[in-house]
Motif scaffolding. Structure first.
Motif, PDB file in Angstrom:
ATOM      1  N   LYS A  96       0.523  -1.060  -0.203  1.00 47.83           N
ATOM      2  CA  LYS A  96      -0.005   0.100  -0.255  1.00 47.83           C
ATOM      3  C   LYS A  96       1.016   0.673   0.223  1.00 47.83           C
ATOM      4  CE  LYS A  96      -3.332  -2.598   2.407  1.00 47.83           C
ATOM      5  NZ  LYS A  96      -2.763  -3.766   2.492  1.00 47.83           N
ATOM      6  N   PHE A  97       0.253   1.945  -1.322  1.00 45.50           N
ATOM      7  CA  PHE A  97       1.558   3.190  -1.040  1.00 45.50           C
ATOM      8  C   PHE A  97       0.982   3.649  -2.225  1.00 45.50           C
ATOM      9  CE2 PHE A  97       2.775   0.251  -3.831  1.00 45.50           C
ATOM     10  CZ  PHE A  97       2.943   1.416  -5.766  1.00 45.50           C
ATOM     11  N   TRP A  98       1.333   5.982  -1.985  1.00 47.73           N
ATOM     12  CA  TRP A  98       0.997   7.048  -2.912  1.00 47.73           C
ATOM     13  C   TRP A  98       1.286   6.901  -4.016  1.00 47.73           C
ATOM     14  CZ3 TRP A  98      -3.851   8.576  -1.381  1.00 47.73           C
ATOM     15  CH2 TRP A  98      -4.187   8.484   0.304  1.00 47.73           C
ATOM     16  N   SER A  99       0.909   7.367  -5.172  1.00 47.31           N
ATOM     17  CA  SER A  99       1.106   6.965  -6.459  1.00 47.31           C
ATOM     18  C   SER A  99       2.398   7.684  -6.652  1.00 47.31           C
ATOM     19  CB  SER A  99       0.480   7.031  -7.797  1.00 47.31           C
ATOM     20  OG  SER A  99      -0.354   7.723  -7.549  1.00 47.31           O
ATOM     21  N   CYS A 100       2.636   8.879  -5.758  1.00 48.14           N
ATOM     22  CA  CYS A 100       3.100   9.906  -6.484  1.00 48.14           C
ATOM     23  C   CYS A 100       4.940   9.509  -5.065  1.00 48.14           C
ATOM     24  CB  CYS A 100       2.531  11.388  -5.688  1.00 48.14           C
ATOM     25  SG  CYS A 100       1.964  11.502  -3.765  1.00 48.14           S
ATOM     26  N   CYS A 101       4.356   8.944  -4.126  1.00 47.48           N
ATOM     27  CA  CYS A 101       5.631   8.493  -3.467  1.00 47.48           C
ATOM     28  C   CYS A 101       5.925   7.456  -3.367  1.00 47.48           C
ATOM     29  CB  CYS A 101       5.441   8.909  -1.941  1.00 47.48           C
ATOM     30  SG  CYS A 101       5.136  10.600  -1.775  1.00 47.48           S
ATOM     31  N   PRO A 102       5.948   6.545  -4.251  1.00 51.27           N
ATOM     32  CA  PRO A 102       6.412   4.784  -4.586  1.00 51.27           C
ATOM     33  C   PRO A 102       7.610   4.793  -3.638  1.00 51.27           C
ATOM     34  CG  PRO A 102       7.297   6.054  -6.141  1.00 51.27           C
ATOM     35  CD  PRO A 102       6.674   7.189  -6.135  1.00 51.27           C
ATOM     36  N   ASN A 103       8.373   5.131  -2.832  1.00 52.87           N
ATOM     37  CA  ASN A 103       9.045   4.851  -2.031  1.00 52.87           C
ATOM     38  C   ASN A 103       8.840   4.449  -0.880  1.00 52.87           C
ATOM     39  OD1 ASN A 103      10.989   4.658  -4.415  1.00 52.87           O
ATOM     40  ND2 ASN A 103      11.830   6.808  -4.726  1.00 52.87           N
ATOM     41  N   LYS A 104       7.458   5.064  -0.756  1.00 53.87           N
ATOM     42  CA  LYS A 104       7.558   4.951   0.886  1.00 53.87           C
ATOM     43  C   LYS A 104       6.429   4.406   0.922  1.00 53.87           C
ATOM     44  CE  LYS A 104       8.872   9.465   2.144  1.00 53.87           C
ATOM     45  NZ  LYS A 104       9.054  10.933   2.225  1.00 53.87           N
TER      46      LYS A 104
END
Length: 306
Positions: free
Chosen positions: A161-169
């Motif tokens: 589960k992550f945010w598409s704008c922050c794929p590394n988190k």
């Protein structure tokens, strides 16, 4: 009629219990509270009750509507204590014993109406930020506080589960996902159009693969057909369709005759020459609509015959 009464509302799994009950005929038209009393009596008389005695006055029955309520828990439906078993509980249903006193149908309905009235008032006087990851509410008309949000929608792919704008988190449970830090700051936004986007609410594996694949490249034949038609994107579609129809037994002359008629009609309508790229592109849409209509007619005829 059988039901499965389950007590899992405790972190200690040793206190959990499932009780399968075959209901007597008289119980089916009786109140659901009888099921709760039966479970508590059985539970307290067993090994689980020695370490965790239950009180039917502080418990209620619920059924599970879905596994995920969007906040890491299940969506539950409370069963009123005065409800009739047969009308509320299907055969072989899982019924959960939950903490919190039972309520009557009237009490549950009163809470539902009060919640509806609350939401009605909120919608009249309050606004909700529509930016991804925010969802704060504030009074309409401002002043609007600063908003911390994500510029892209969330991604739920397999267990990640992550945010598409922050794929590394990334996070792998709902609690961790909610703790992921935001990446943008701006004034709150109350209108999706203010964002200038038609983005999806969330993304999945298919969306990720589509983004990674990049734009679809044209074949050399499609490129040449588009170029020969003055830049019309519909020209290669017509060329491929012409070949398919030929394989189906439709002569090229017949296909061209039909297409020329459509082009003439479109050209007259928009006031352009039939060779204009805009005419060709619009003709593709018209031809597609006619083919779709013909196939629907065939489908209807088949249903009528059958």
């Amino acid at each position: 009629m059988k039901v499965f009464l389950k007590y899992e509302d405790n972190e200690d799994e040793a206190t959990h219990k499932t009780l399968k009950i075959t209901l007597p005929k008289s119980w089916k038209s009786g109140p659901t509270s009888r099921l709760l009393d039966q479970f508590v009596e059985s539970y307290n008389g067993g090994k689980e009750g020695h370490a965790n005695t239950l009180d039917s006055g502080s418990l209620h029955l619920s059924t599970r509507l879905s596994e995920d309520n969007g906040e890491g828990g299940a969506v539950m439906r409370e069963i009123p204590s005065d409800g009739v078993v047969l009308s509320l509980i299907p055969d072989r249903e899982d019924v959960y014993i939950c903490h919190g006193p039972s309520r009557t149908s009237a009490e549950i309905e009163a809470e539902r109406l009060a919640e509806m009235e609350k939401k009605k008032l909120e919608s009249a006087y309050m606004s909700k930020c529509v930016r991804f990851g925010c969802n704060q509410k504030f009074r309409k008309g401002g002043p609007y506080p600063r908003c911390k949000y994500h510029s892209g929608p969330p991604v739920f792919h397999e267990t990640a589960k992550f945010w598409s704008c922050c794929p590394n988190k990334k996070a792998y449970d709902w609690e961790g996902f909610q703790l992921l830090p935001t990446c943008q700051t701006a004034d709150h936004c109350t209108d999706v159009r203010d964002e200038g986007t038609n983005q999806k609410e969330f993304l999945g594996g298919c969306d990720l693969r589509e983004q990674m694949s990049g734009p679809k490249l044209k074949s050399i034949d499609d490129f040449n057909a588009t170029r020969a038609a003055g830049g019309s994107e519909g020209a290669p579609v017509l060329e491929r369709l012409r070949g398919v129809f030929e394989e189906l037994g439709v002569e090229n002359e017949l296909f061209d005759q039909v297409l020329d008629g459509i082009k003439e009609g479109v050209a007259t309508k928009i006031g352009c020459d039939a060779a204009n790229p805009a005419v060709i592109d619009e003709s593709v849409k018209v031809l597609g609509g006619k083919l779709k209509g013909a196939m629907k007619a065939i489908a209807v005829e088949r249903l009528r015959i059958n």
